[in-house]
Design an enzyme around this catalytic site. Structure first.
Site, mmCIF file in Angstrom:
data_model
loop_
_atom_site.group_PDB
_atom_site.id
_atom_site.type_symbol
_atom_site.label_atom_id
_atom_site.label_comp_id
_atom_site.label_asym_id
_atom_site.label_seq_id
_atom_site.Cartn_x
_atom_site.Cartn_y
_atom_site.Cartn_z
ATOM 1 N N CYS A 304 0.834 -1.206 0.000
ATOM 2 C CA CYS A 304 0.000 0.000 0.000
ATOM 3 C C CYS A 304 0.865 1.253 0.000
ATOM 4 O O CYS A 304 0.430 2.305 -0.468
ATOM 5 C CB CYS A 304 -0.954 -0.013 1.183
ATOM 6 N N GLU A 403 -4.435 2.694 -7.856
ATOM 7 C CA GLU A 403 -3.489 1.815 -7.175
ATOM 8 C C GLU A 403 -3.343 0.531 -7.987
ATOM 9 O O GLU A 403 -4.271 -0.262 -8.086
ATOM 10 C CB GLU A 403 -3.963 1.504 -5.751
#
Length: 500
Positions: A304, A403
């Site tokens: 992340c 992402e």
């Protein structure tokens, strides 16, 4: 000479000898799912089936929550002296250390992490986490506030109750430990749901917790589908706190589950699209470029906090990008069970196709491929992808906005500090950022301007258990690590006493 236990081990042979957990862990014992459900768990390295694992359903989640509820409401754990809880967590850490090879191997098999990283980084993180909260367990204190004569007010932090932790597959033990260790230290009981792709290593860790002295029901581990078991925990009326690391989309669901059930507290650590800013006065451009490569290729980009956007000053962009491209071959993927492998496969074929889909869209919308971008080692059965660098992506390109969760670096060139801050902040996420500069004033000014939970200056991904970790904006609002994590698993109680 210091021995290298990773290089000295035949990991393929050890894999053939290792016992793979087959059940779920509830009330201190391994058991089958109530309805007998199982799921084939496949290895990221070659797609082979590792085991048919017991696969939890809502009834199993109910049993785990009931065990945790019983242990919290009537058991010894929340009533134990915090020092004693801390000693058990310290023993827990020792047992994990003793079984370090076995657990590292399970991580490498289930999600493809290179065995050296599993052994030296992931297991080290869990061991340090358990020891940190073991040491911290009895260091908290309450307050006595000013009152009139004849009255006494006590403010104490009480354990919040039953904690449900839903964790991802990319760092199954690091991120899992950041949640269950402070919850246990605070006196809570825990039901942890593993990710579908990495359910094995935490099952083994749970057994070691019982060996360390955790009473039955204090730490329960479920495998199962997120849409079934995760949702059931989110909606469960006997869960007091839910902590989640994963996608922003699923994080929104957990907030809704809380609103529609018992208003349980929810803490979220979500996605990121972290900018790595290299200015022209970076103290060492080669070191900055090497760190930028590490920041996106480590763990196959499945982080992340991955530095997936390189925001680099035009004066040094060519040099930095050229070095990243030239050294990308050092990250060429290989069998994660080989001690020298730096990058393994993506976690599964679905993830590979998702990343390739992002690449196809990004390139179709104007980005240029500098290196990589192709699947390799397909004959192995694993989902291996080359380290990839793209340039020329517009601000609305999916490679810049979304992402990717793979080893794909998007380069964005800027002309000055103000543009660097603007470009870096042009994202709905706010988990992490980095800055490379030799000027102290620039370091302070830009760090303050960046809206991110973590900012690294002249380094990347550095930290310690003593500092909090988490983000802002669509990256969530929970905080893992540090003494502040204990706040998520406790609540304030005021006791007012009139004694005269």
């Amino acid at each position: 000479m210091v021995s290298d236990p990773v290089a000295a081990t035949d990991w393929r042979q050890l894999a053939a000898e290792t016992r793979i957990p087959e059940g779920i862990f509830i009330a201190g014992e391994r058991r089958a799912a109530i309805d007998g459900s199982t799921q084939a768990v496949t290895s990221a390295r070659d797609g082979s089936t590792l085991v048919k694992l017991a696969w939890a359903q809502p009834a199993d989640a109910d049993a785990a929550v009931a065990a945790a509820r019983e242990a919290f409401d009537h058991g010894a754990w929340p009533r134990m002296h915090p020092r004693a809880r801390g000693e058990i967590l310290q023993h827990f850490a020792d047992l994990v250390d003793e079984h370090r090879k076995e657990i590292a191997l399970l991580i490498s098999l289930e999600m493809g992490k290179p065995i050296r990283h599993a052994y030296q980084i992931e297991l080290r993180a869990l061991i340090r986490c358990l020891r940190f909260y073991g040491e911290l367990a009895d260091k908290g204190s309450g307050e006595i506030t000013p009152t009139e004569e004849g009255e006494l007010s006590l403010v104490t932090r009480e354990p919040a109750g039953v904690v449900a932790a839903v964790v991802p597959w990319n760092f199954p033990l690091t991120l899992g430990g950041w949640k269950f260790a402070p919850a246990l230290a605070a006196g809570c009981t825990v039901v942890l749901k593993t990710a579908e792709q990495s359910p094995l290593s935490m099952q083994r860790v749970a057994e070691l917790g019982v060996m360390a002295g955790l009473p039955p029901g204090v730490f329960n581990v479920l495998s199962g589908d997120g849409a079934v078991v995760g949702r059931h925990l989110g909606e469960h009326a006997d869960v007091d706190v839910l902590t989640f690391t994963g996608s922003t989309e699923v994080g929104r669901h957990f907030l809704r589950y809380s609103a529609d059930s018992n208003l349980k507290r929810v803490y979220l650590e979500l996605g990121g699209k972290s900018p790595n800013i290299i200015l022209a006065d970076a103290p060492d451009l080669d070191a900055a470029a090497d760190a930028a490569a590490w920041a996106i290729f480590f763990n196959s980009g499945e982080m992340c906090t991955a530095g997936s956007r390189l925001v680099v000053h035009a004066d040094v962009a060519d040099r930095v990008v050229e070095r990243i491209v030239d050294t990308s071959g050092q990250w060429f993927p290989a069998d994660p069970l080989l001690p020298d492998t730096k990058m393994g496969p993506l976690v599964d074929e679905r993830s590979l196709q998702r990343v390739l889909g992002h690449l196809d869209r990004g390139l179709a919308e104007g980005a240029s491929l500098m290196v990589g971008g192709h699947q390799v080692l397909a004959e192995t059965g694993g989902a291996y992808l080359e380290p990839t660098v793209v340039t020329g992506a517009a601000p609305d390109n999916p490679l810049v906005r979304e992402e990717i969760f793979g080893p794909v670096l998007a380069v964005q060139v800027v002309r000055d500090e103000a543009e660097a801050v603007s470009v870096a902040g042009d994202t709905p996420y706010g988990l992490a950022a980095a800055l490379w500069t030799s000027d102290l004033g620039t370091a302070h000014r830009v760090s303050r301007a960046l809206r991110a939970g973590v900012v690294w200056v002249n380094c990347y991904e550095e930290g310690d258990m003593a500092v909090p970790f988490g983000g802002v904006k669509l990256s969530g609002f929970g905080r893992d690590k540090s003494r502040h994590a204990l706040e998520e698993y406790t609540y304030f109680k005021t006791t007012w006493i009139r004694y005269d």
